[in-house]
Design a protein around this motif. Structure first.
Motif, short mmCIF file in Angstrom:
data_model
loop_
_atom_site.label_atom_id
_atom_site.label_comp_id
_atom_site.label_asym_id
_atom_site.label_seq_id
_atom_site.Cartn_x
_atom_site.Cartn_y
_atom_site.Cartn_z
N GLU A 24 39.10 -13.14 57.27
CA GLU A 24 39.43 -14.46 57.81
C GLU A 24 38.65 -15.55 57.09
OE1 GLU A 24 41.67 -15.43 59.96
OE2 GLU A 24 42.44 -13.41 60.31
N THR A 28 41.91 -16.56 54.06
CA THR A 28 42.87 -17.37 54.78
C THR A 28 42.69 -18.84 54.42
OG1 THR A 28 41.41 -17.54 56.71
CG2 THR A 28 43.02 -15.75 56.71
N ARG A 29 43.78 -19.58 54.56
CA ARG A 29 43.78 -20.99 54.18
C ARG A 29 42.70 -21.77 54.93
NH1 ARG A 29 47.28 -25.29 52.55
NH2 ARG A 29 49.05 -23.93 52.14
N ALA A 129 48.77 -21.14 49.79
CA ALA A 129 47.65 -21.29 50.73
C ALA A 129 46.61 -22.30 50.25
CB ALA A 129 46.99 -19.93 51.03
N ARG A 136 49.53 -18.93 54.12
CA ARG A 136 48.29 -18.79 54.89
C ARG A 136 47.28 -17.87 54.22
NH1 ARG A 136 45.16 -18.70 59.21
NH2 ARG A 136 44.45 -16.71 60.10
N ILE A 137 47.76 -16.88 53.45
CA ILE A 137 46.87 -15.89 52.84
C ILE A 137 46.64 -16.23 51.37
CG2 ILE A 137 46.46 -13.45 52.41
CD1 ILE A 137 46.62 -14.22 55.37
N CYS A 228 43.90 -6.71 53.94
CA CYS A 228 44.62 -7.62 53.03
C CYS A 228 45.96 -7.02 52.62
CB CYS A 228 43.76 -7.89 51.80
SG CYS A 228 44.46 -9.14 50.70
N ARG A 231 48.24 -7.63 55.64
CA ARG A 231 48.56 -9.02 55.97
C ARG A 231 48.95 -9.87 54.77
NH1 ARG A 231 44.12 -11.57 59.81
NH2 ARG A 231 45.63 -13.28 59.56
#
Length: 314
Positions: A24, A28-29, A129, A136-137, A228, A231
């Motif tokens: 996270e 993540t962004r 991202a 988002r990723i 990773c 997701r």
């Protein structure tokens, strides 16, 4: 025995929790801020000076005529970029890919005048991202390599089949263009500048998990890589610039700071050795991560000009 089993179970849960937290935190962004406005006191004076200069350059660059481009990635994400034409466009363009937590404008504003003064247009992309692109990723170069191919195809469609493209990446962007060079790219892609790129996401995360977080690589990194893959669609070892650059077909310029500890300088020597094409290596003495151009712009520009002369873009 029962206590040992409980202890192992607790340790396993802690490792998974740490891996999730690292994912996270790192993949993540996060919000993008202006250069010069997000720098902490712990940053080096050279980095602060560069960042403040980049902000001035960015504001000046945005006063020039420009276009907003958009493409759709293979997985449906909308990716966005700024295109800066020259006064006499002849189809030469530098497709520039920024580093981690940056944007095309923030990363390359200070370098823009070098290209534009030589009649080379600028396509400053925002990675997935990051910046104004969707997602988002963070891809760390692996899905982004195919995004670069989409941008190349878009440049050919807009500028015509006679255009000539130079890929230029910094840090994560350098890893991205090296990974892209291992794919089948349009014939209009003539060369690559890779500035302070890492050998693989696994190698880079292994360095940072010890350096920044003082944690063991195993078992945390394999768990984070598995997260990773679930997701983000890729694993850290899969995300390898070292493997991809060995498949390159165009000339390369490798640049790295001699005092880079964030992406250790030794990585560039392995990348350079793996590249099978015409290549040059510039290690800038005294330069920290992503500061080679700021440290020695004369040597940097001269090396890029030599590459441009080789590939018919000077």
């Amino acid at each position: 025995m029962k206590i040992a089993i409980i202890a192992l179970a607790v340790l396993a849960v802690l490792c998974v929790a740490v891996a999730v937290l690292l994912f996270e935190l790192m993949l993540t962004r996060k919000p993008t801020t202006e250069p010069g406005e997000d720098d902490e006191k712990k940053e080096s004076s050279a980095w602060l000076t560069y960042r403040r200069h980049a902000l001035v350059c960015k504001r000046a660059l945005l006063e020039r005529p420009h276009e907003r481009w958009e493409v759709e990635a293979l997985d449906g994400l909308k990716l966005r970029a700024y295109y800066f034409p020259t006064e006499r466009p002849d189809g030469r363009v530098a497709l520039c890919v920024h580093g981690y937590r940056s944007t095309g404008l923030n990363e390359f504003a200070a370098f823009a005048r070098f290209y534009l003064d030589r009649g080379v247009g600028l396509l400053l992309v925002d990675n997935r991202a990051h910046g104004e692109s969707d997602g988002r990723i963070v891809g760390f170069g692996w899905p982004d390599r195919l995004d670069v191919r989409r941008w190349c195809e878009e440049a050919v469609a807009r500028l015509g089949p006679a255009c000539r493209i130079l890929l230029h990446g910094v840090s994560m962007g350098a890893a991205t263009v090296m990974m892209a060079a291992g794919e089948e790219l349009p014939a209009q892609v003539r060369g690559v500048v890779a500035d302070c790129g890492y050998t693989s996401a696994w190698d880079e995360f292994s360095t940072q998990i010890r350096r920044m977080f003082h944690l063991p690589v195993y078992p945390i990194l394999p768990i984070a890589s598995a997260i990773c893959r679930l997701r983000g669609g890729y694993g850290f070892k899969q995300c390898s610039a070292l493997r991809q650059v060995a498949r390159a077909k165009v000339p390369f310029l490798f640049v790295h700071g001699g005092e880079d500890t964030f992406v250790p300088t030794e990585m560039v020597h392995r990348l350079y050795a793996a590249c099978p094409t015409d290549k040059e290596l510039l290690v800038v003495p005294g330069a920290a991560h992503a500061l080679s151009y700021h440290t020695d712009p004369v040597s940097y520009e001269a090396a890029v000009v030599r590459l441009m002369q080789k590939i018919g873009m000077a």
